[in-house]
Design a protein around this motif. Sequence first.
Motif, short mmCIF file in Angstrom:
data_model
loop_
_atom_site.label_atom_id
_atom_site.label_comp_id
_atom_site.label_asym_id
_atom_site.label_seq_id
_atom_site.Cartn_x
_atom_site.Cartn_y
_atom_site.Cartn_z
N GLY A 19 0.80 -1.23 0.00
CA GLY A 19 0.00 0.00 0.00
C GLY A 19 0.83 1.27 0.00
O GLY A 19 0.60 2.17 -0.81
N LEU A 20 1.79 1.36 0.90
CA LEU A 20 2.65 2.54 0.95
C LEU A 20 3.47 2.65 -0.31
O LEU A 20 3.59 3.72 -0.90
CB LEU A 20 3.55 2.50 2.19
CG LEU A 20 4.55 3.65 2.31
CD1 LEU A 20 3.83 5.00 2.39
CD2 LEU A 20 5.45 3.45 3.52
N GLY A 21 4.03 1.53 -0.73
CA GLY A 21 4.83 1.53 -1.95
C GLY A 21 4.03 1.97 -3.16
O GLY A 21 4.52 2.70 -4.02
N GLN A 22 2.78 1.55 -3.22
CA GLN A 22 1.92 1.95 -4.34
C GLN A 22 1.68 3.46 -4.31
O GLN A 22 1.74 4.12 -5.35
CB GLN A 22 0.61 1.19 -4.29
CG GLN A 22 -0.24 1.41 -5.52
CD GLN A 22 -1.46 0.51 -5.54
OE1 GLN A 22 -1.81 -0.12 -4.56
NE2 GLN A 22 -2.10 0.44 -6.68
N SER A 23 1.41 4.01 -3.14
CA SER A 23 1.19 5.45 -3.01
C SER A 23 2.43 6.25 -3.42
O SER A 23 2.31 7.32 -4.00
CB SER A 23 0.83 5.81 -1.57
OG SER A 23 -0.39 5.22 -1.21
N LEU A 24 3.60 5.70 -3.12
CA LEU A 24 4.85 6.38 -3.46
C LEU A 24 5.32 6.09 -4.88
O LEU A 24 6.30 6.68 -5.33
CB LEU A 24 5.96 5.96 -2.48
CG LEU A 24 5.91 6.56 -1.09
CD1 LEU A 24 6.97 5.92 -0.20
CD2 LEU A 24 6.09 8.06 -1.14
N GLY A 25 4.65 5.17 -5.56
CA GLY A 25 5.09 4.84 -6.92
C GLY A 25 6.26 3.88 -6.96
O GLY A 25 6.97 3.82 -7.95
N ILE A 26 6.46 3.12 -5.87
CA ILE A 26 7.55 2.14 -5.85
C ILE A 26 7.15 0.97 -6.74
O ILE A 26 6.12 0.35 -6.52
CB ILE A 26 7.89 1.68 -4.42
CG1 ILE A 26 8.40 2.88 -3.60
CG2 ILE A 26 8.92 0.55 -4.45
CD1 ILE A 26 8.61 2.58 -2.12
N VAL A 27 7.98 0.69 -7.73
CA VAL A 27 7.71 -0.39 -8.67
C VAL A 27 8.15 -1.72 -8.07
O VAL A 27 7.43 -2.70 -8.08
CB VAL A 27 8.41 -0.14 -10.02
CG1 VAL A 27 8.24 -1.32 -10.96
CG2 VAL A 27 7.90 1.15 -10.65
N ARG A 28 9.39 -1.73 -7.54
CA ARG A 28 9.91 -2.97 -6.96
C ARG A 28 11.18 -2.68 -6.17
O ARG A 28 11.83 -1.66 -6.37
CB ARG A 28 10.21 -4.00 -8.04
CG ARG A 28 11.29 -3.56 -9.02
CD ARG A 28 11.39 -4.51 -10.22
NE ARG A 28 12.27 -3.95 -11.22
CZ ARG A 28 13.37 -4.54 -11.66
NH1 ARG A 28 13.72 -5.72 -11.18
NH2 ARG A 28 14.11 -3.98 -12.58
N THR A 29 11.49 -3.61 -5.28
CA THR A 29 12.76 -3.58 -4.58
C THR A 29 13.76 -4.30 -5.47
O THR A 29 13.55 -5.44 -5.85
CB THR A 29 12.65 -4.29 -3.21
OG1 THR A 29 11.64 -3.65 -2.43
CG2 THR A 29 13.97 -4.26 -2.47
N LEU A 30 14.83 -3.62 -5.84
CA LEU A 30 15.83 -4.21 -6.72
C LEU A 30 16.72 -5.19 -5.98
O LEU A 30 17.00 -6.28 -6.47
CB LEU A 30 16.67 -3.12 -7.38
CG LEU A 30 15.90 -2.18 -8.31
CD1 LEU A 30 16.78 -1.03 -8.76
CD2 LEU A 30 15.35 -2.95 -9.51
#
Length: 148
Positions: A19-30
């Motif tokens: 959820g937080l990652g989606q709000s921030l636009g995080i695509v993935r952890t590399l």
Amino acid sequence: MSETIAPEKHFDDEAGRDGLGQSLGIVRTLYMDKEAGRAAIEVEAEMRMCHSGGVVQGGFVTGWIDAAMARAAMCVTDFQMTPMSLEIKISFFRPATPGLLVAEGWIERKGRSTMFVEGNLKNAEGEIVAKGTSTIRMMPLIDMSKKK
């Protein structure tokens, strides 16, 4: 040899985003490298995050660097501790614009409960857009998702 931790175990849901990652636009952890105390994430800057005709608002840039630094801190504690920011400083060098960017974070110095971490954000050309430093206190992991 550095131990690289599979990021989906800790941050990404089946769709690759929380959820937080989606709000921030995080695509993935590399990657998250426990031995080196380093982590990186890929983010997608969108027009909804911009002001002034296509410049990403600084809070998103700060959030991306902070998220990468937090992953670096958490992986060295085997995800048993939560990083709580005591202070954070971001220096902006050039505008971030819509598109894919990479935020990296690493531990500069680690004490028993306090860590000094650094990070940066790079654009698709590999240019540094912003750099950050943070002092964080590591706290025991608390599951705040369960209601009391």
